[in-house]
Design a protein around this motif. Structure first.
Motif, PDB file in Angstrom:
ATOM      1  N   LYS A  69     -55.972  25.865  -7.671  1.00  0.00           N
ATOM      2  CA  LYS A  69     -54.551  26.228  -7.587  1.00  0.00           C
ATOM      3  C   LYS A  69     -53.682  25.024  -7.214  1.00  0.00           C
ATOM      4  O   LYS A  69     -52.574  24.865  -7.720  1.00  0.00           O
ATOM      5  CB  LYS A  69     -54.388  27.341  -6.547  1.00  0.00           C
ATOM      6  CG  LYS A  69     -52.958  27.745  -6.288  1.00  0.00           C
ATOM      7  CD  LYS A  69     -52.887  28.770  -5.166  1.00  0.00           C
ATOM      8  CE  LYS A  69     -51.451  28.998  -4.759  1.00  0.00           C
ATOM      9  NZ  LYS A  69     -51.350  29.621  -3.448  1.00  0.00           N
ATOM     10  N   GLU A  70     -54.193  24.158  -6.359  1.00  0.00           N
ATOM     11  CA  GLU A  70     -53.431  23.041  -5.815  1.00  0.00           C
ATOM     12  C   GLU A  70     -53.359  21.822  -6.748  1.00  0.00           C
ATOM     13  O   GLU A  70     -52.421  21.018  -6.660  1.00  0.00           O
ATOM     14  CB  GLU A  70     -54.082  22.651  -4.487  1.00  0.00           C
ATOM     15  CG  GLU A  70     -53.679  21.361  -3.890  1.00  0.00           C
ATOM     16  CD  GLU A  70     -54.362  21.106  -2.574  1.00  0.00           C
ATOM     17  OE1 GLU A  70     -53.668  21.212  -1.549  1.00  0.00           O
ATOM     18  OE2 GLU A  70     -55.573  20.795  -2.549  1.00  0.00           O
ATOM     19  N   MET A  71     -54.297  21.661  -7.637  1.00  0.00           N
ATOM     20  CA  MET A  71     -54.380  20.433  -8.437  1.00  0.00           C
ATOM     21  C   MET A  71     -53.118  20.115  -9.253  1.00  0.00           C
ATOM     22  O   MET A  71     -52.694  18.962  -9.280  1.00  0.00           O
ATOM     23  CB  MET A  71     -55.622  20.454  -9.331  1.00  0.00           C
ATOM     24  CG  MET A  71     -56.925  20.331  -8.558  1.00  0.00           C
ATOM     25  SD  MET A  71     -57.087  18.810  -7.614  1.00  0.00           S
ATOM     26  CE  MET A  71     -57.505  17.663  -8.923  1.00  0.00           C
ATOM     27  N   PRO A  72     -52.474  21.084  -9.913  1.00  0.00           N
ATOM     28  CA  PRO A  72     -51.237  20.735 -10.634  1.00  0.00           C
ATOM     29  C   PRO A  72     -50.145  20.173  -9.719  1.00  0.00           C
ATOM     30  O   PRO A  72     -49.410  19.261 -10.106  1.00  0.00           O
ATOM     31  CB  PRO A  72     -50.812  22.061 -11.277  1.00  0.00           C
ATOM     32  CG  PRO A  72     -52.095  22.814 -11.439  1.00  0.00           C
ATOM     33  CD  PRO A  72     -52.895  22.458 -10.206  1.00  0.00           C
ATOM     34  N   SER A  73     -50.062  20.683  -8.502  1.00  0.00           N
ATOM     35  CA  SER A  73     -49.080  20.177  -7.543  1.00  0.00           C
ATOM     36  C   SER A  73     -49.392  18.730  -7.159  1.00  0.00           C
ATOM     37  O   SER A  73     -48.483  17.891  -7.047  1.00  0.00           O
ATOM     38  CB  SER A  73     -49.067  21.080  -6.305  1.00  0.00           C
ATOM     39  OG  SER A  73     -48.219  20.566  -5.310  1.00  0.00           O
ATOM     40  N   LEU A  74     -50.672  18.421  -6.970  1.00  0.00           N
ATOM     41  CA  LEU A  74     -51.068  17.042  -6.664  1.00  0.00           C
ATOM     42  C   LEU A  74     -50.765  16.117  -7.836  1.00  0.00           C
ATOM     43  O   LEU A  74     -50.343  14.975  -7.644  1.00  0.00           O
ATOM     44  CB  LEU A  74     -52.564  16.985  -6.317  1.00  0.00           C
ATOM     45  CG  LEU A  74     -52.948  17.579  -4.966  1.00  0.00           C
ATOM     46  CD1 LEU A  74     -54.455  17.766  -4.882  1.00  0.00           C
ATOM     47  CD2 LEU A  74     -52.442  16.712  -3.824  1.00  0.00           C
TER      48      LEU A  74
END
Length: 174
Positions: free
Chosen positions: A75-80
């Motif tokens: 879930k977090e990877m696109p934000s990173l």
């Protein structure tokens, strides 16, 4: 003596600036006081070439330990990826270290499926990253200043490309 006092003063100022930025999307970020040296972890790049954290001194870094089988990590990877796209790569790096181990072949296709264009691919070498960095939960992100000191960490996923996240990352570069 004045130089040492200035360095201590700058480190203290950085910690104080950071504490004022712990809000909104970054409210779960835990400051490390005082900042402490990060162990010189060795990990692998996409071509299985070794990279050491110390080779990246001079740049602020957000080390992110993650795996393709970890739902909050995914879930977090696109934000990173968006965070890295917003930051000057010569002064700030997101270092997503995959702990996939046996599922390592899934990482590159995952990047392609998720359209992760700004993040580089890194792998844990010898499954030592969690113990070396004192991590017990995935994902965990550790913010490191240009001198190689841990400024703080956030356990669990976060929205890194928010105004609060960007401000905190920019503060780490100074």
């Amino acid at each position: 003596m004045g130089g040492a006092a200035t360095l201590i003063s700058a480190a203290t100022a950085r910690a104080e600036i950071s504490s004022s930025l712990i809000k909104g999307a970054m409210k779960r970020f835990k400051l490390t006081r005082p900042p402490k040296p990060v162990p010189d972890l060795e990990f692998l790049d996409v071509n299985d070439q070794p990279v050491r954290l110390s080779e990246l001194n001079g740049q602020a870094r957000l080390i992110n330990l993650w795996a393709t089988w970890c739902a909050p990590c995914v879930k977090e990877m696109p934000s990173l990826d968006r965070l890295q796209a917003e930051m000057p790569r010569d002064r700030f790096l997101v270092i997503p270290i995959s702990l996939d181990g046996p599922s390592k072949p899934k990482v590159a296709p995952f990047y392609k499926e998720q359209n992760l264009l700004s993040l580089r691919i890194y792998y844990d070498k010898g499954r030592k990253a969690m113990s070396t960095l004192g991590v017990t939960l995935l994902p965990t992100s550790i913010l490191v200043d240009p001198e190689g000191r841990e400024l703080g960490r956030l356990e669990g996923d976060a929205d890194w490309d928010t105004p609060e996240g960007l401000a905190l990352m920019r503060a780490a570069m100074t």
